[in-house]
Design an enzyme around this catalytic site. Structure first.
Site, PDB file in Angstrom:
ATOM      1  N   SER A  26       0.845  -1.182   0.000  1.00 38.14           N
ATOM      2  CA  SER A  26       0.000   0.000   0.000  1.00 38.14           C
ATOM      3  C   SER A  26       0.882   1.234   0.000  1.00 38.14           C
ATOM      4  CB  SER A  26      -0.871   0.028   1.253  1.00 38.14           C
ATOM      5  OG  SER A  26      -0.019   0.224   2.360  1.00 38.14           O
ATOM      6  N   LYS A  27       0.298   2.313  -0.533  1.00 36.68           N
ATOM      7  CA  LYS A  27       1.116   3.515  -0.675  1.00 36.68           C
ATOM      8  C   LYS A  27       1.535   4.095   0.677  1.00 36.68           C
ATOM      9  CE  LYS A  27      -3.034   6.162  -1.623  1.00 36.68           C
ATOM     10  NZ  LYS A  27      -3.815   6.643  -2.747  1.00 36.68           N
ATOM     11  N   ARG A  28       0.877   3.666   1.732  1.00 32.80           N
ATOM     12  CA  ARG A  28       1.275   4.173   3.039  1.00 32.80           C
ATOM     13  C   ARG A  28       2.627   3.611   3.456  1.00 32.80           C
ATOM     14  NH1 ARG A  28      -3.732   4.702   2.705  1.00 32.80           N
ATOM     15  NH2 ARG A  28      -4.483   6.782   3.155  1.00 32.80           N
ATOM     16  N   ASN A  67       4.829   1.712   1.061  1.00 33.08           N
ATOM     17  CA  ASN A  67       5.753   1.595  -0.069  1.00 33.08           C
ATOM     18  C   ASN A  67       5.184   2.430  -1.196  1.00 33.08           C
ATOM     19  OD1 ASN A  67       8.016  -0.220   0.112  1.00 33.08           O
ATOM     20  ND2 ASN A  67       6.595  -1.906   0.328  1.00 33.08           N
TER      21      ASN A  67
END
Ligand code: GLU
Length: 487
Positions: free
Chosen positions: A252-254, A256
Site C-alpha cells: 500500500s502507498k502508506r 511503499n
C-alpha cells in the site's frame, strides 16, 4: 490452442506496480507459448475511471517495457479494448441471461436495499440481496421494464451446492453457493458491473488463461457461474500472490510507493524493476537473481510460479538496480541519464527555479541537488521541520494529513492539481484550517520535500519533483519524525 492472456486494469488511479507485476507474468507466459498478450481497459466504473489514469497506465507499462499485442491504442481483432466502448455487448449478454432464466430483473429501490442492509446488520445475519425479485413472473417483469420502471439485472446464483474453482497453483478451492450474493450484472444506467464485463470480454476475446492477482479469488464463484450460465467454457485460472509490505500486509502507498512513476523518477531502470518483479513469484534457478526479460521468457514455466507471500523489498530493488547500472556501457549510462533528468526539457524546467540562486554554473547542482537525489536522509533534519513550540508528533501528524490530501483519488474533486497556484492555495487554506501559521507549515513541508531550509519557490519545486516523489518524501519525513524519541 493459442495462448491468449490479458491484463485488465481499471483506470482509477496511479499506474500501480502491481499491474506491472501481473502484466509481466502474463507477458512471459504469452511469449513463451507463442501466444498473445492483450491489454484491456476496464473502465465501467464511471465515477472513478479517468482518461488521464488510462493514459498514465499505458505510458507506465510501456516504460516498464511490456508491450502488448492488442490494446486500446493499437487495436486488434477483438476490439474495442476499452469497456466503455462495448456497453451494448454487455446489455445484450445480460438480456440473454434473463431470457434463459439465469438472471432476473430486480426493481428494488435503493431505499429498500438500504433498509434491508440495516436490518441485516442489526440482526447480525448474512448480508446481501434477499431475493425479493428473484421469482417475479417473467411476463410481469418484462411489463414493468417496458413501462420504464428502473431495474438492475442480477445473476441467479444457486441457493445450494458448491462451486469449484480449479486454480493451477492452488488446486481446488470450494465455495458454498449459498454464501454468494445474487450479483448485480447490469446497473440501472445500463452499465455492467466488473463481473459481467470481465467474463463477457474474456470469452469474446478468446482468453485462454486468466493470470491475475489473488484478491480476485473471491470473485471466481460468480465468474464461474456466469460461464456456466452462458454455456461457455471457462478459461484456466492462475491467481498470483499479492505483493506485500515488509509486515506482510498488502502493498500500500502508506508503506511503499506503489506508483510506477515513482520508480521511474527515483532512477530505477525498467529492466531492474522487471527483474525484481519477476523474483516476486519466480526464479530462474538456484543462486541466480539477475536475469533479463528475454532470459525469463526463454526459461519461463508457469508451473514453477511460487504462491508464497512475496515481500516488496525496496533495499533489494536498489541493489539489483545498482548491478544493472554498473553493467551499462558508459555510453548507455549517459543515454539513460539524458532520458531521465538531463534532457533539455527537464533542465529547462529547472533553470528558472535555480538561476536566481546561482553565482557560478556549479550552483546548479549544489542548489538543486534535491532534484536529482531520490530519497532524503532525514537524520539531523528534525529541527528544521519542527517549528518553535511544536512537537515532533504534531509536525508528523500535520505532514501526514497534508500528504493524505495530496493522495486524493484522481476523480475526486478535492484532488489538488500539481501546479504552483493550486498547491499554494491549497497549502494556505490547509494551514489556516489546522490553526498552523503558514510559515510553520511551509517550512516543515519544504524540509520534508527537499531536505533544505532554503530552496526555490516551494510549490514550483514540488511541481517539478512531481506528485510521486513529493508524496514519498513527505511520508518518509513523517516516519522519521515519528521515530524520534518523544521529548
Ligand atoms: N479490472 C480488474 C482490475 O482492476 C481486473 C481483474 C481481473 O484481472 O480479472 O484488476
Amino acid at each position: 490452442m493459442t495462448v491468449r492472456v490479458r491484463i485488465a486494469p481499471s483506470p482509477t488511479g496511479d499506474p500501480h506496480v502491481g499491474t506491472a507485476y501481473i502484466a509481466l507474468f502474463n507477458y512471459a507466459f504469452a511469449r513463451k507459448n507463442g501466444g498473445q498478450f492483450i491489454l484491456r481497459i476496464e473502465d465501467t466504473d464511471r465515477t472513478r475511471s479517468t482518461p488521464e489514469s488510462e493514459e498514465a497506465i499505458l505510458r507506465a507499462l510501456k516504460w516498464v517495457g511490456l508491450e502488448w499485442d492488442e490494446g486500446p491504442d493499437i487495436g486488434g481483432p477483438c476490439g474495442p479494448y476499452r469497456q466503455s466502448e462495448r456497453a451494448h455487448l454487455y446489455r445484450e449478454h445480460a438480456e440473454r441471461l434473463v431470457e434463459k432464466g439465469e438472471a432476473y430483473r430486480c426493481f428494488c429501490t435503493s431505499e429498500r436495499l438500504a433498509e434491508l442492509r440495516k436490518a441485516q446488520l442489526a440482526a447480525k445475519g448474512q448480508l446481501g440481496y434477499d431475493g425479493h425479485c428473484r421469482d417475479l413472473d417473467p411476463a410481469e417483469s418484462a411489463r414493468r421494464a417496458q413501462s420504464g420502471e428502473p431495474f438492475v439485472i442480477r445473476l441467479r446464483m444457486p441457493r445450494e451446492g458448491e462451486c469449484l474453482l480449479r486454480d493451477r497453483h492452488r488446486g481446488e478451492i470450494r465455495f458454498q453457493n449459498a454464501g454468494v450474493d445474487d450479483q448485480v450484472l447490469l446497473k440501472t444506467d445500463g452499465y455492467p458491473t466488473y463481473h459481467l464485463a470481465n467474463v463477457v470480454d474474456d470469452h469474446l476475446m478468446g482468453i485462454t488463461h486468466v493470470i491475475r492477482a489473488e484478491e480476485w479469488i473471491s470473485s471466481s464463484p460468480k465468474h464461474l457461474r456466469l460461464y456456466e450460465a452462458f454455456g461457455w467454457q471457462a478459461p484456466e485460472f492462475i491467481h498470483m500472490p499479492l505483493l506485500r509490505n515488509r509486515d506482510k500486509t498488502k502493498i500500500s502507498k502508506r508503506k511503499n510507493p506503489v506508483s510506477l512513476d515513482y520508480y521511474r523518477d527515483a532512477g530505477i531502470l525498467p529492466e531492474a524493476l522487471r527483474n525484481f518483479l519477476a523474483l516476486m513469484g519466480w526464479s530462474i534457478g538456484p543462486d541466480r537473481e539477475k536475469f533479463t526479460l528475454a532470459e525469463m521468457v526463454a526459461a519461463f514455466d508457469i508451473d514453477r510460479v511460487s504462491i508464497g507471500e512475496p515481500v516488496f523489498d525496496l533495499v533489494k530493488l536498489m541493489d539489483l538496480n545498482g548491478q544493472y547500472i554498473r553493467e551499462l556501457s558508459d555510453e548507455a549510462l549517459v543515454d539513460r541519464l539524458l532520458d531521465w533528468r538531463f534532457s533539455r526539457a527537464a533542465l529547462e524546467q529547472l533553470a528558472p527555479l535555480l538561476r536566481e540562486r546561482m553565482k557560478t554554473l556549479c550552483d546548479f547542482m549544489v542548489r538543486g541537488d534535491f532534484f536529482f537525489t531520490g530519497d532524503i536522509d532525514y537524520r539531523g533534519l528534525a529541527q528544521d521541520m519542527i517549528s518553535k513550540g511544536r512537537s515532533a508528533r504534531e509536525t508528523a501528524a500535520i505532514l501526514q494529513e497534508y500528504v493524505e490530501k495530496l493522495d486524493e483519488p484522481w476523480r475526486d474533486a478535492r484532488r489538488v492539481p500539481f501546479e504552483d497556484e493550486a498547491l499554494d492555495a491549497f497549502s494556505r487554506a490547509f494551514a489556516e484550517e489546522r490553526g498552523w501559521k503558514i510559515k510553520e507549515l511551509f517550512s516543515a513541508v519544504r524540509t520534508a520535500v527537499t531536505g533544505k531550509v532554503a530552496t526555490p519557490p516551494l510549490f514550483s519545486t514540488m511541481r517539478v519533483l512531481g506528485r510521486e516523489m513529493t508524496r514519498k518524501r513527505l511520508r518518509d519525513a513523517v516516519a522519521a519524525l515519528k521515530s524520534l524519541p518523544v521529548s
